[in-house]
Design an enzyme around this catalytic site. Structure first.
Site, PDB file in Angstrom:
ATOM      1  N   LYS A   1      49.949  27.284  60.419  1.00 17.94           N
ATOM      2  CA  LYS A   1      50.658  28.106  59.437  1.00 17.94           C
ATOM      3  C   LYS A   1      51.399  27.221  58.435  1.00 17.94           C
ATOM      4  O   LYS A   1      51.397  27.491  57.237  1.00 17.94           O
ATOM      5  CB  LYS A   1      51.640  29.044  60.137  1.00 17.94           C
ATOM      6  CG  LYS A   1      50.958  30.120  60.953  1.00 17.94           C
ATOM      7  CD  LYS A   1      51.981  30.949  61.713  1.00 17.94           C
ATOM      8  CE  LYS A   1      51.299  32.023  62.546  1.00 17.94           C
ATOM      9  NZ  LYS A   1      52.278  32.825  63.302  1.00 17.94           N
TER      10      LYS A   1
ATOM     11  N   ALA B   1      57.101  28.895  61.826  1.00 22.74           N
ATOM     12  CA  ALA B   1      57.439  29.023  63.244  1.00 22.74           C
ATOM     13  C   ALA B   1      56.431  29.944  63.901  1.00 22.74           C
ATOM     14  O   ALA B   1      55.778  30.755  63.243  1.00 22.74           O
ATOM     15  CB  ALA B   1      58.851  29.573  63.412  1.00 22.74           C
ATOM     16  N   ASP B   2      56.299  29.788  65.203  1.00 25.90           N
ATOM     17  CA  ASP B   2      55.460  30.684  65.983  1.00 25.90           C
ATOM     18  C   ASP B   2      56.100  30.825  67.354  1.00 25.90           C
ATOM     19  O   ASP B   2      56.642  29.864  67.889  1.00 25.90           O
ATOM     20  CB  ASP B   2      54.029  30.154  66.108  1.00 25.90           C
ATOM     21  CG  ASP B   2      53.086  31.233  66.602  1.00 25.90           C
ATOM     22  OD1 ASP B   2      52.893  32.225  65.866  1.00 25.90           O
ATOM     23  OD2 ASP B   2      52.572  31.118  67.729  1.00 25.90           O
ATOM     24  N   THR B   3      56.053  32.024  67.889  1.00 29.05           N
ATOM     25  CA  THR B   3      56.636  32.303  69.199  1.00 29.05           C
ATOM     26  C   THR B   3      55.578  32.924  70.085  1.00 29.05           C
ATOM     27  O   THR B   3      54.786  33.742  69.629  1.00 29.05           O
ATOM     28  CB  THR B   3      57.842  33.263  69.062  1.00 29.05           C
ATOM     29  OG1 THR B   3      58.836  32.636  68.255  1.00 29.05           O
ATOM     30  CG2 THR B   3      58.438  33.619  70.412  1.00 29.05           C
TER      31      THR B   3
END
Length: 154
Positions: free
Chosen positions: A67, A88-90
């Site tokens: 991303k 960010a990624d969760t």
């Protein structure tokens, strides 16, 4: 009553997440949301599928960096001024099992059944691309979900 002056943009947020936007606002960080689209105006094909034998930590960091790289690549294509790009990624995982976004309400119910009464991890990868390179971090949080009845899950 005076109104707060909005902060000048300090970075681009490569995410449409309302929660990430809220966190930046709470921290007093000015930003522009960089809605990720390719040249044809479509959402980019950031492959969020889990690779064979991929550990949850590696998965969330890989997707975050994909991303970030796409967002950074958009700046010159769109003629945007050079500011840092934040992505960010969760993900939620139970052991090595990675839970993606639920496909629908039934899938969300299935996931809650799997997680109820167990401790799982919530992993968040964050990366910042500046003119000086990429800086990244990984947050690990252990969460114990209470046992839930069927009606509580629904």
């Amino acid at each position: 009553m005076t109104q707060a002056t909005p902060m000048p943009p300090q970075l681009y947020l490569a995410s449409g997440s309302p929660r990430r936007q809220e966190l930046l606002q709470q921290a007093g960080i000015g930003f522009h949301t960089l809605v990720l689209r390719d040249e044809a105006g479509a959402k980019p094909d950031v492959d969020e599928s889990v690779l064979p034998d991929e550990a949850p930590e590696a998965y969330v960091q890989r997707v975050c960096l994909l991303k970030l790289q796409f967002g950074w690549s958009q700046l010159p294509l769109r003629g945007l001024p050079p500011l840092p790009v934040l992505a960010a990624d969760t993900t939620v995982c139970l052991g090595r099992h990675i839970f993606g976004k639920p496909a629908d309400a039934d899938d969300a119910v299935r996931m809650l059944h799997e997680l109820a009464g167990k401790e799982h991890q919530v992993l968040t990868a964050v990366a910042l691309h500046t003119a000086h390179g990429v800086h990244s971090a990984l947050s690990r949080n252990r969460v114990r979900l209470a046992s839930l009845s069927e009606s509580e899950i629904r």
